[in-house]
Design a protein around this motif. Sequence first.
Motif, PDB file in Angstrom:
ATOM      1  N   PRO A  47      12.839 -91.301  67.088  1.00 61.36           N
ATOM      2  CA  PRO A  47      12.489 -89.770  67.217  1.00 61.36           C
ATOM      3  C   PRO A  47      13.202 -89.339  68.726  1.00 61.36           C
ATOM      4  O   PRO A  47      13.073 -90.002  69.786  1.00 61.36           O
ATOM      5  CB  PRO A  47      11.144 -89.418  67.314  1.00 61.36           C
ATOM      6  N   TRP A 151       9.676 -85.862  66.129  1.00 56.28           N
ATOM      7  CA  TRP A 151      10.512 -84.896  65.394  1.00 56.28           C
ATOM      8  C   TRP A 151       9.878 -83.370  65.618  1.00 56.28           C
ATOM      9  O   TRP A 151       9.479 -82.781  64.616  1.00 56.28           O
ATOM     10  CB  TRP A 151      10.568 -85.440  63.843  1.00 56.28           C
ATOM     11  N   LYS A 153       6.469 -82.802  66.104  1.00 57.84           N
ATOM     12  CA  LYS A 153       5.229 -83.074  65.364  1.00 57.84           C
ATOM     13  C   LYS A 153       4.271 -83.931  66.017  1.00 57.84           C
ATOM     14  O   LYS A 153       4.797 -84.876  66.592  1.00 57.84           O
ATOM     15  CB  LYS A 153       5.397 -83.410  63.868  1.00 57.84           C
ATOM     16  N   ALA A 165       0.081 -83.714  60.024  1.00 57.34           N
ATOM     17  CA  ALA A 165       1.170 -83.148  61.153  1.00 57.34           C
ATOM     18  C   ALA A 165       0.881 -81.905  61.628  1.00 57.34           C
ATOM     19  O   ALA A 165       0.910 -80.771  61.040  1.00 57.34           O
ATOM     20  CB  ALA A 165       2.502 -83.328  60.128  1.00 57.34           C
ATOM     21  N   ASN A 167       2.217 -79.202  64.879  1.00 58.49           N
ATOM     22  CA  ASN A 167       3.259 -78.606  65.347  1.00 58.49           C
ATOM     23  C   ASN A 167       3.071 -78.952  66.824  1.00 58.49           C
ATOM     24  O   ASN A 167       1.918 -78.633  67.524  1.00 58.49           O
ATOM     25  CB  ASN A 167       3.552 -77.095  65.306  1.00 58.49           C
ATOM     26  N   LEU A 174       0.992 -78.583  59.951  1.00 63.76           N
ATOM     27  CA  LEU A 174       2.191 -78.440  58.881  1.00 63.76           C
ATOM     28  C   LEU A 174       1.977 -78.991  57.815  1.00 63.76           C
ATOM     29  O   LEU A 174       2.679 -78.327  56.737  1.00 63.76           O
ATOM     30  CB  LEU A 174       3.324 -79.089  59.575  1.00 63.76           C
ATOM     31  N   TRP A 175       1.272 -80.095  57.777  1.00 66.93           N
ATOM     32  CA  TRP A 175       1.104 -80.779  56.297  1.00 66.93           C
ATOM     33  C   TRP A 175      -0.262 -81.583  56.489  1.00 66.93           C
ATOM     34  O   TRP A 175      -0.358 -82.091  57.571  1.00 66.93           O
ATOM     35  CB  TRP A 175       2.100 -81.296  55.681  1.00 66.93           C
ATOM     36  N   ASN A 203      12.245 -91.746  60.475  1.00 65.89           N
ATOM     37  CA  ASN A 203      11.731 -90.544  59.906  1.00 65.89           C
ATOM     38  C   ASN A 203      10.596 -90.911  58.995  1.00 65.89           C
ATOM     39  O   ASN A 203      10.151 -90.516  58.084  1.00 65.89           O
ATOM     40  CB  ASN A 203      12.750 -90.047  58.827  1.00 65.89           C
ATOM     41  N   ASP A 230       6.576 -89.926  54.847  1.00 67.03           N
ATOM     42  CA  ASP A 230       7.939 -89.199  55.053  1.00 67.03           C
ATOM     43  C   ASP A 230       7.293 -88.311  56.144  1.00 67.03           C
ATOM     44  O   ASP A 230       6.258 -87.496  55.911  1.00 67.03           O
ATOM     45  CB  ASP A 230       8.471 -88.466  53.698  1.00 67.03           C
ATOM     46  N   GLN A 231       7.800 -88.146  57.352  1.00 65.23           N
ATOM     47  CA  GLN A 231       7.511 -87.244  58.572  1.00 65.23           C
ATOM     48  C   GLN A 231       7.741 -85.909  58.187  1.00 65.23           C
ATOM     49  O   GLN A 231       6.941 -85.144  58.668  1.00 65.23           O
ATOM     50  CB  GLN A 231       8.111 -87.896  59.593  1.00 65.23           C
ATOM     51  N   GLU A 232       8.594 -85.431  57.337  1.00 67.85           N
ATOM     52  CA  GLU A 232       8.992 -83.975  56.914  1.00 67.85           C
ATOM     53  C   GLU A 232       7.518 -83.679  55.986  1.00 67.85           C
ATOM     54  O   GLU A 232       7.455 -82.353  56.156  1.00 67.85           O
ATOM     55  CB  GLU A 232      10.390 -83.890  56.494  1.00 67.85           C
ATOM     56  N   THR A 233       7.149 -84.435  55.036  1.00 70.30           N
ATOM     57  CA  THR A 233       6.467 -83.830  54.068  1.00 70.30           C
ATOM     58  C   THR A 233       5.191 -84.662  53.681  1.00 70.30           C
ATOM     59  O   THR A 233       4.108 -83.953  53.298  1.00 70.30           O
ATOM     60  CB  THR A 233       7.017 -84.122  52.617  1.00 70.30           C
TER      61      THR A 233
END
Length: 718
Positions: A47, A151, A153, A165, A167, A174-175, A203, A230-233
């Motif tokens: 990251p 990233w 988070k 996660a 912000n 965030l999730w 990620n 998954d770090q995004e979701t």
Amino acid sequence: MQRLLRLLIVTLVIGCLTLFSGAVAQEENATNMTNETAGSQTADGVPPEIVQYAADWPLPNRDYENTRATTDVSISKENVNDLAIAWTFDINATGTFGGASSNPIIMGDTVYFQDLHANTYALNLADGSVTWEKIYNNTTVTGPNGPAVGWGKVFVTNDPFSIAALNASSGEELWVMQLINTTPLAGEIIGEGIDIQPTVYNNLVFTSTVPGRGDVFYRGGAVGILYALDQETGEVVWNFSTVDDPASIWGNPEVNSGGGAWYTPAVDTGTGITYWSIANPAPFAGTPEFPNGASRPGPNLYTNTLMALDHATGDMVWFTQVLPHDLFDHDLQMPPILADANISGEDQKIVISGGKMGRVYAFNRDTGAILWVSVVGRHENDHLAALPPGNTTVYPGALGGVETPMAYANGTVYVPYVDLYTNWTPESSLSIGVEGAPQAEIQPVPEGTGGLVAIEANSGKVLWDRKLDSINVGGATVVNDLVFTGTFNGTIYAFDAVTGEEVWNFTAPAGINAWPAVAGDTIVWPCGVGEMAQVIALRPGGMANVTPTPTVNVTPAAPVNMTPTPTVNVTPAAPVNMTPMPTMNVTPTPTVNVTPTVNVTPALTVNVTQTPTENVTPTTPEAEMMVNISADNLAFDTETITVPAGANVTMVFDNQDGGIPHNVAIYDSPLRSEEIFVGEVITGPAQITYNFTAPSEPGTYYFQCDVHPSMNGDFIVE
């Protein structure tokens, strides 16, 4: 050191929790992989914040190699005596495990910290003021826990069942991904929880469940599982069951449980391999119906195992089990450390781990072969394959051995250890959730002691051993020419990293069962045990010399004595450099991405029950003695060797274990303080003849295989 408090304050019944593990060494189950070491990270997959703040403390153990060492700060022997409290931040979380067992993250001017109610804070490094906070107030979190950042988070455990996660700039959620089903059938109790500080790479967020949460630990049917999210979701990319047959759990899912990871894995950013230390099986020691772990025959894979997994797929590369069929909650749980070493003249990439068995292991990163084993702390009866009737005192106990993270720098491993005993019977248990089992007796924490050991990475030789008058559950942290640690009674120490000489100590405002982050000129250390629980920032000059009065409440008992006695610089005899031939390569079938578990079929299991035999009879009288001994199925064919005092001994050793290295070594006691004879390691099937002179003083000595110390017995001189 969460586990320690849990086991004590919850009526001493949870012995297998995360901050504790340890007992002996065994392994024939290993295979192929290669890796890198500190200072050699690439930017691929890392990251951006971790790249940007690499000189700070951007990961739980500072770097992906888990070294817990920094030379990018201004604190050293020259100014350590000027350290004083610069600011404090009150820890409001309270519970049976204290307020904190988390490593802060430092990135630039921000400190990220999580307490044991899962509350997460962004603090200003300069003055400790709160930039943002996310309050969960979940009193069922047990830890160790803590944040990982990447990233944009902050990733935390927000309750015992989920990962969230946030912000990184605002703390906004965030999730949330729930990993454990919280809607079981009527009457069913959830047996798993999340007790780990995660890490991040490529990620992915790496975390794990363990067989317990809150006041339910090691209930039948509970299995620890490793996860990559998954770090995004937050979606599960892969998972891996740390029990090789999670459906049957070694034949009795009503009673058995085990596995999982309590501490952050290491990541080789050059190869993409992750390294995990896997915890113990249960019940331990047993139950009235199943004494001595009879409900779980066999080695209980993959417990007490170092495991290498592909970071992207979760496929197993190799595993090495160091202690099969553990009876004493002696898990291998420490964060693995990646390093380079020259062992027996050969440059090797190694991975180092240790645990509650009170042993530290060096493994070859390509094969998983055990290169050396070093014993730390006090050992008594921990080699037993089965407990005899009645009470047996075992060191390390369920709260002993290596409980908190080690550190590595300049070819030296720094190991904090705990000396506490447990009195076991074959039927006693420390597994909450095992109904009807009598509880084992744990030595009260205030009576325990500990220490800090320096071990040479090239050989496993103990360089120095500093004894401390309180249990050492503050980890080890190397800062330039110093190594820091902290004890449960609230004392922080700085030792000369080379000599072990005590350079400085400091009385913290509360007891310590967490470990620090260091950046710039500041040490940020959570002190979470007691009524004055705080995060403290130590800085040269500080706010003058602030030395608060510590208050450590241990159980409902009297507070711990906060005045340590002077430590002694002890230089034990060097342990033997054990460089076995490559261990048997075990390449398991690649795992599958399955949620919630992956059924992994073991490539190899081992029957590790030793068969006692009678004393070896000499073939010649007088001062000449012939001894025959063999090793098969990871056990010697005898538990007792008897020879005359001062005899010239010829020992014929037959290693019948194909592809597995063994030797015979003789020491003064299980502590291995004095070496009597160490035989050459041979890989079976093979035979070798040893010649040595028995001690002239009659008595009971000790023999073992140095590669697999669980193979051992009494060497009696008459």
